[in-house]
Each structure stands twice: as C-alpha cells, then as structure tokens.
Design an enzyme around this catalytic site. Sequence first.
Site, PDB file in Angstrom:
ATOM      1  N   GLY A  12      -7.322  -2.308   0.885  1.00 55.78           N
ATOM      2  CA  GLY A  12      -8.619  -1.828   1.350  1.00 55.78           C
ATOM      3  C   GLY A  12      -9.464  -2.836   2.099  1.00 55.78           C
ATOM      4  N   HIS A 109      -4.299   0.682  13.399  1.00 48.83           N
ATOM      5  CA  HIS A 109      -2.884   0.305  13.371  1.00 48.83           C
ATOM      6  C   HIS A 109      -2.736  -1.137  13.874  1.00 48.83           C
ATOM      7  CE1 HIS A 109       1.431   0.857  13.412  1.00 48.83           C
ATOM      8  NE2 HIS A 109       1.458   0.294  14.608  1.00 48.83           N
TER       9      HIS A 109
HETATM   10  C1  GRF Z   1      -3.696  -2.754   8.043  1.00 45.18           C
HETATM   11  O1  GRF Z   1      -2.926  -3.704   8.714  1.00 45.18           O
HETATM   12  C2  GRF Z   1      -3.819  -1.494   8.849  1.00 45.18           C
HETATM   13  O2  GRF Z   1      -3.843  -1.720  10.218  1.00 45.18           O
HETATM   14  C3  GRF Z   1      -2.550  -0.775   8.484  1.00 45.18           C
HETATM   15  O3  GRF Z   1      -2.375  -1.008   7.122  1.00 45.18           O
HETATM   16  C4  GRF Z   1      -3.004  -2.243   6.772  1.00 45.18           C
HETATM   17  C5  GRF Z   1      -3.979  -1.930   5.680  1.00 45.18           C
HETATM   18  O4  GRF Z   1      -4.631  -3.062   5.178  1.00 45.18           O
HETATM   19  N1  GRF Z   1      -2.638   0.615   8.859  1.00 45.18           N
HETATM   20  P1  GRF Z   1      -5.928  -2.891   4.282  1.00 45.18           P
HETATM   21  O5  GRF Z   1      -5.548  -1.992   3.114  1.00 45.18           O
HETATM   22  O6  GRF Z   1      -7.001  -2.293   5.116  1.00 45.18           O
HETATM   23  O7  GRF Z   1      -6.262  -4.278   3.830  1.00 45.18           O
END
Ligand code: GRF
Length: 215
Positions: A12, A109
């Site tokens: 998160g 992403h």
């Molecule tokens: C991030 O790298 C996001 O781009 C991808 O999944 C990861 C999630 O990280 N879709 P977090 O849970 O927001 O720290």
Amino acid sequence: MTKLAVLISGRGSNMQSLIDACADDAFPAEVGLVVSNVPGAAGIDRAREAGIPATVIDHTTFDGRQAFEAELDGVLRGAKPDLVCLAGFMRLLTDGFVQRWRDRVINIHPSLLPAFKGIHVHERVLESGARISGCTVHFVRPAMDEGPIIIQAAVPVEPDDDVDTLGDRVLSQEHRIFPLAVRLIAEGRVRVVGERVIIDGAEIPDGALMNPAGP
Ligand code: GRF
C-alpha cells in the site's frame, strides 16, 4: 471534493501517497474507503492508522470473478466514490465491472506502458537492456494494463541496477505521479477523447531524459 476509493492487494505505498497528498487541505480529493482483496495486506493497517475505513473482500471466498466483483461493486456503490484508484490491486477486472465504472477507475503500473505490461516488470526491463524505464497512470480497460494514459514519468536504468534498485527508483516516481493524476482529474482537467487523454493546461517539461547523457 473528489472522493476516492483505493483498491489494494499488498503493502500500500501508492495508497499511502494518496493519503499523504489528501492530508493537505489544498488537495482536492479525500480517501473515503480502502478495499483489499488480500486479508492481512500491510496496506490495511496503514489505512486504518490514517483513520480511513478499510474493508477486506477476499476473492478466494467467492465462487468466481463475477461474484467477487458483485460484492466489490456493492461496497463501492455504498461508498459512492467519484474515482476508484487501483494501487497495486492484483486482480483483473471483467468487462462488466470496467464498463460500469468506465473512466472512473485508474491504475498505476511500474513501466512505461504500453511496454512491459503484466508482472515481474523490473526483471523483464533489466533483461531487455532498456536504458530508460518508468511508470504510468492510466484509465482502466478490460485488458490488463491497457487504457488511456494520463501521466508517465521516466527514470534511467543504471548499469549496476538490480530489481530492487530499479524498483525503488521507479516507485519514488509512482508516488509523485499517482497523486498528480488524481489532482488533475479532481480539478476537472482530464478528458478521454477517442481513447486518448487530453489535459487542460498540462505543463509540458522541457528537454529529454537521455541515458547515457549526451553532450
Ligand atoms: C507498484 O509498483 C504498482 O505500480 C504496482 O504494484 C506495486 C504496488 O506497490 N501496480 P504498493 O502496494 O503501492 O506499495
């Protein structure tokens, strides 16, 4: 004030970047609800620590995607968000759900889409020999990591990078562009026209990121 629902599956940190941005009175959005499809995801505690209601909808307890999404749809309808932010939400959404929430769901992403869709992005970027990577915020369409692109940030791939160092460099940019995309949308400056995004008053940066840097 634009009301956000944030969907997560893990730590998160992108959700946290939205919570932090919303803590500023001048920011035109607020996080009304966090939903995790993974019980015990670290992001759930982070949301609750920030005083935000966090709900778990464990997809493994539903009989198929449709049933899971019906529950998710119901929870979202109850919270009435203006915008749903997928922040590391690792479930594909079906056509029906995406159409119902069309242009009201955005995803972050960790690549420069449309390159490197899917998972294990940094590993594949490093294997490819690409010298520049980055991250993308886009409106969600039924196909994975597809949809009108709102904002991207580029970073160099360094010669001694591994998955962690490149991932951290990209992640720090994710934490900038996700709140910025939300702000632009909340300010009513973002329109989808023919599957491309037009941003009123977009500031276009000067110059280029080169790697290696040239004279
Ligand atoms: C991030 O790298 C996001 O781009 C991808 O999944 C990861 C999630 O990280 N879709 P977090 O849970 O927001 O720290």
